[in-house]
Each structure stands twice: as structure tokens, then as C-alpha cells.
Design a protein around this motif. Structure first.
Motif, PDB file in Angstrom:
ATOM      1  N   ARG A   1      -0.482  -0.625  10.732  1.00  0.00           N
ATOM      2  CA  ARG A   1      -0.231   0.796  11.016  1.00  0.00           C
ATOM      3  C   ARG A   1      -0.241   1.083  12.515  1.00  0.00           C
ATOM      4  O   ARG A   1       0.604   1.812  13.020  1.00  0.00           O
TER       5      ARG A   1
ATOM      6  N   PHE B   1      -4.747  -1.923   8.863  1.00  0.00           N
ATOM      7  CA  PHE B   1      -5.061  -1.174  10.082  1.00  0.00           C
ATOM      8  C   PHE B   1      -4.188  -1.658  11.244  1.00  0.00           C
ATOM      9  O   PHE B   1      -3.589  -0.868  11.965  1.00  0.00           O
TER      10      PHE B   1
ATOM     11  N   LEU C   1     -12.092   1.324  10.612  1.00  0.00           N
ATOM     12  CA  LEU C   1     -11.666   0.984   9.242  1.00  0.00           C
ATOM     13  C   LEU C   1     -12.131   2.034   8.237  1.00  0.00           C
ATOM     14  O   LEU C   1     -11.474   2.275   7.226  1.00  0.00           O
TER      15      LEU C   1
ATOM     16  N   HIS D   1       0.815  -1.204   0.000  1.00  0.00           N
ATOM     17  CA  HIS D   1       0.000   0.000   0.000  1.00  0.00           C
ATOM     18  C   HIS D   1       0.855   1.263   0.000  1.00  0.00           C
ATOM     19  O   HIS D   1       0.641   2.176  -0.794  1.00  0.00           O
TER      20      HIS D   1
ATOM     21  N   TYR E   1      -6.658  -1.193  -2.255  1.00  0.00           N
ATOM     22  CA  TYR E   1      -7.057  -2.366  -1.470  1.00  0.00           C
ATOM     23  C   TYR E   1      -7.334  -3.576  -2.387  1.00  0.00           C
ATOM     24  O   TYR E   1      -6.930  -4.694  -2.106  1.00  0.00           O
TER      25      TYR E   1
ATOM     26  N   MET F   1      -7.936  -4.567   4.586  1.00  0.00           N
ATOM     27  CA  MET F   1      -8.201  -3.391   5.430  1.00  0.00           C
ATOM     28  C   MET F   1      -7.812  -3.670   6.874  1.00  0.00           C
ATOM     29  O   MET F   1      -7.194  -2.844   7.547  1.00  0.00           O
TER      30      MET F   1
ATOM     31  N   GLN G   1      -9.664   4.794   8.254  1.00  0.00           N
ATOM     32  CA  GLN G   1      -8.493   4.418   7.470  1.00  0.00           C
ATOM     33  C   GLN G   1      -8.779   4.541   5.968  1.00  0.00           C
ATOM     34  O   GLN G   1      -7.949   5.043   5.199  1.00  0.00           O
ATOM     35  N   ALA G   2      -9.967   4.093   5.587  1.00  0.00           N
ATOM     36  CA  ALA G   2     -10.336   4.162   4.173  1.00  0.00           C
ATOM     37  C   ALA G   2     -10.405   5.616   3.697  1.00  0.00           C
ATOM     38  O   ALA G   2     -10.069   5.928   2.553  1.00  0.00           O
TER      39      ALA G   2
ATOM     40  N   LEU H   1      -8.507   8.026   4.871  1.00  0.00           N
ATOM     41  CA  LEU H   1      -7.111   8.422   4.706  1.00  0.00           C
ATOM     42  C   LEU H   1      -6.538   7.891   3.393  1.00  0.00           C
ATOM     43  O   LEU H   1      -5.776   8.589   2.717  1.00  0.00           O
ATOM     44  N   ASP H   2      -6.924   6.676   3.033  1.00  0.00           N
ATOM     45  CA  ASP H   2      -6.379   6.045   1.829  1.00  0.00           C
ATOM     46  C   ASP H   2      -7.138   6.420   0.559  1.00  0.00           C
ATOM     47  O   ASP H   2      -6.799   5.942  -0.528  1.00  0.00           O
TER      48      ASP H   2
ATOM     49  N   GLU I   1     -10.162   5.592  -0.236  1.00  0.00           N
ATOM     50  CA  GLU I   1     -10.865   4.416  -0.738  1.00  0.00           C
ATOM     51  C   GLU I   1     -12.378   4.507  -0.532  1.00  0.00           C
ATOM     52  O   GLU I   1     -13.083   3.542  -0.788  1.00  0.00           O
TER      53      GLU I   1
END
Lengths: 177, 169
Positions: free
Chosen positions: A161, A158, B7, A132, A139, A154, B10-11, B13-14, B16
Motif C-alpha cells: 500500500r 502494508f 500495522l 485483500h 488476513y 500484514m 492498517q488492521a 482500516l481493514d 481486523e
């Protein structure tokens, strides 16, 4: 052959860097990047320029590394990290690291700490992160490469990180004490 | 904050999340301290990794590394050595020659050796097989004064030469 030698010279560091980031072992990374170049030569006719040559070669080395890591995994017991992940996701309960643990660090020191922290992650978590962050894969692409679901990607990302943040903070604390 | 929400952060941030969902999550982050702190942590980790492996160098010289790759390619392109082909005829003969030799000697032995005399003494006989040529047998019957030599033709080494000259697949 001379043209291929030139390509090897141009991209060998990148291919090695990817192998090293996944394997965490210099010798294995050199061997696998060498194997990737031989495979690259063998499959050269299959390269049609849909991506850059370096990207195409990187995919080859990533697949070789994944195969090797799976072999390693079969040979030894599950890592603690993997068991943590299975047993309920400790990353969900980890306190948030409010201070940036890498702030104010020199480049060399930062590299060393990240290197150390990455080495403590299981291969699944590290690979998700590497694909990534360094390969800038989405993803969906990571899931395809690693042969798992997007949800798993995911979750691994997570965990990786959060664990990395905790490890970096811990390294910072130990160095300042 | 539940795991699904974590999650989603996080998505976000990415990049997504679909546009609509992204703005909803961004709004939630703006109002929720805990979410904002977690997003910040994830962002810091991401930032720490940026450009991390750009300085990694292969610890071998260009020439040395290339020589190994080149050897690998050459190994790939060199066809595997073919196994020496053995003709069917030769295989059959290799089995048949010793078998028939043994059969001949046995038959000769049965024909030449008379039954034991009234004294119960058996007649002295001798049978030799030359080690150098398994196709040659010598049978001697001292009492009868008879010697029988059985030779296979062609001799094994000659047969091998003939095989090499004229094998068929």
C-alpha cells in the motif's frame, strides 16, 4: 457440457481479471484462466456450493497463478522490492503521502496509473494486495492461500500500500511537470 | 511511530482488530496527527483500488475461448494410448533364436573345418547370413563340397503374427 460452456461465458471475465491482476501479462493470464476452466471441469464433483461457483473458480485460478509466479521467482533473482522488504522495511520510513494522488483523475487515467504501479510491485506484495482488495480476503485467508504467516501478510500488505501510494504520487508528479 | 503501531493502524482500516482494541486505536488516531495522516494515506490507496479490475475483459471471443477450453477438456478425457504389449514368450524367443543360431553355426563350423594342412593353408569356407531373415544361415565348405543351411522355425515375421494372435499378459 453446454451448461459448463454457459458458466464459462458468464464468469470468464472475472477469472481472467484475477489472473491478469496477478500475472501482469495478458498471454499468461489467458492461458492460466483457460487452464483454470479445464481444472474446474475436472474437479466439478468437488464443488458442493459452500461458496459461489465464481468464488470457487477464482480460488482455482489464484492457486494456478501462485504456482506459476513461484516458478518465475525460482527462475530469476529476487526482485528489488523483495530485497527491500528483507533488508529492513523502507516502507516504515517513507514520508506519508498527504495529498490523494488519484484525486481528480479520469477513470481511464486512474486505471492506467494503478496498472503501471501494480506492475512495479513484487508478486508477493501485489498478490497480497489483490487478494485483500479485490477478493476481500481476510488476513488469515491470505496467509493460508500464500502459505505464510499472518504477520507476513500484514507486513506485505502494508508495504504494498505504501509503495503503491508513493508510485502513484510519483506518477502524478511526473505528469504534472 | 513504531512498526507495530503502523500495522495496527492498517488492521484498524481493514477491520481486523477486536472491538476493544479497535476503539483504543481509533482514540489514538484522533489524538495523533501522524497516525491520522498515515491512516488517510492507506485509506486513499484502498479507495483508488476499489473497482479497479471490474472493467477487465478477456481479450478473446466467447467462441474462441470456449473452443480452447473444450479442447483442453477433451484432451483430459481421452485416455493415453496404451503401449503395445509384448508377450514374455515373444521376448524370450527374440533373444533365444539368434543366440541359438549363432551357437549352431559355431558348432557346425568347429565340426566341419578340419585343421590346417601341412602347407599351412586354411580351408576355404564361407558363411552367409541373409539380411532379410536373420534366422537363416548358410555355411559352405568348398573344399569339402558341403553346404549347411540353418533355418529358424517359425520365421520371424510368422512368429510376430503368431504373437499378435495369441499374446498372454
Amino acid at each position: 457440457m453446454a451448461a459448463f460452456e454457459e458458466l464459462v461465458a458468464r464468469h470468464r471475465d472475472r477469472i481472467y481479471a484475477r489472473a491478469y491482476s496477478m500475472m501482469r501479462n495478458e498471454e499468461e493470464a489467458v492461458d492460466l484462466s483457460q487452464e483454470a476452466w479445464v481444472k474446474g471441469w475436472q474437479r466439478l464433483a468437488q464443488f458442493h456450493g459452500e461458496s459461489s461457483f465464481a468464488t470457487w473458480m477464482t480460488r482455482i485460478v489464484i492457486n494456478l497463478c501462485l504456482d506459476q509466479l513461484r516458478k518465475h521467482k525460482r527462475q530469476r533473482a529476487e526482485s528489488i522490492e523483495a530485497m527491500d522488504e528483507e533488508s529492513g522495511g523502507v516502507e516504515r520510513q517513507m514520508p506519508v503521502i498527504t495529498v490523494n494522488p488519484t484525486a481528480g483523475l479520469e477513470r481511464g487515467e486512474l486505471r492506467q496509473r494503478i496498472d503501471q504501479a501494480l506492475g512495479q510491485l513484487s508478486y508477493e506484495h501485489r498478490t497480497s494486495l489483490v487478494l485483500h482488495e479485490f477478493e476481500e480476503m481476510e488476513y488469515r485467508e491470505i496467509a493460508k492461500t500464500m502459505g505464510c504467516s499472518i504477520g507476513t501478510v500484514m507486513s506485505r500488505l502494508f508495504y504494498a500500500r505504501r509503495k503503491l501510494a508513493a508510485l502513484l504520487a510519483d506518477l502524478k508528479n511526473r505528469n504534472t511537470v | 511511530m513504531d512498526y507495530k503501531a503502523q500495522l495496527k493502524l492498517q488492521a484498524l482500516l481493514d477491520g481486523e482488530l477486536p472491538e476493544g482494541e479497535a476503539s483504543a486505536v481509533a482514540q489514538w488516531v484522533a489524538q495523533d496527527r501522524e497516525a491520522a495522516a498515515l491512516l488517510e494515506e492507506l485509506r486513499n490507496t484502498r479507495g483508488a483500488l476499489a473497482g479497479f479490475d471490474a472493467e477487465v475483459r478477456l481479450p478473446e471471443s466467447r467462441e474462441f475461448f470456449w473452443s480452447k477450453v473444450e479442447r483442453g477438456i477433451q484432451r483430459l478425457e481421452t485416455p493415453a494410448p496404451k503401449l503395445a504389449r509384448v508377450s514374455y514368450f515373444s521376448l524370450v524367443r527374440r533373444l533365444l533364436v539368434p543366440a541359438s543360431a549363432v551357437a549352431v553355426v559355431l558348432i557346425a563350423g568347429l565340426m566341419l573345418i578340419p585343421p590346417a594342412g601341412p602347407t599351412g593353408h586354411t580351408i576355404a569356407t564361407e558363411m552367409e547370413t541373409a539380411l532379410a531373415d536373420s534366422g537363416a544361415f548358410t555355411y559352405r565348405d568348398y573344399s569339402a563340397g558341403a553346404t549347411l543351411v540353418w533355418l529358424s522355425y517359425p520365421a520371424e515375421d510368422e512368429a510376430a503374427e503368431i504373437d499378435e494372435m495369441g499374446t498372454f499378459d
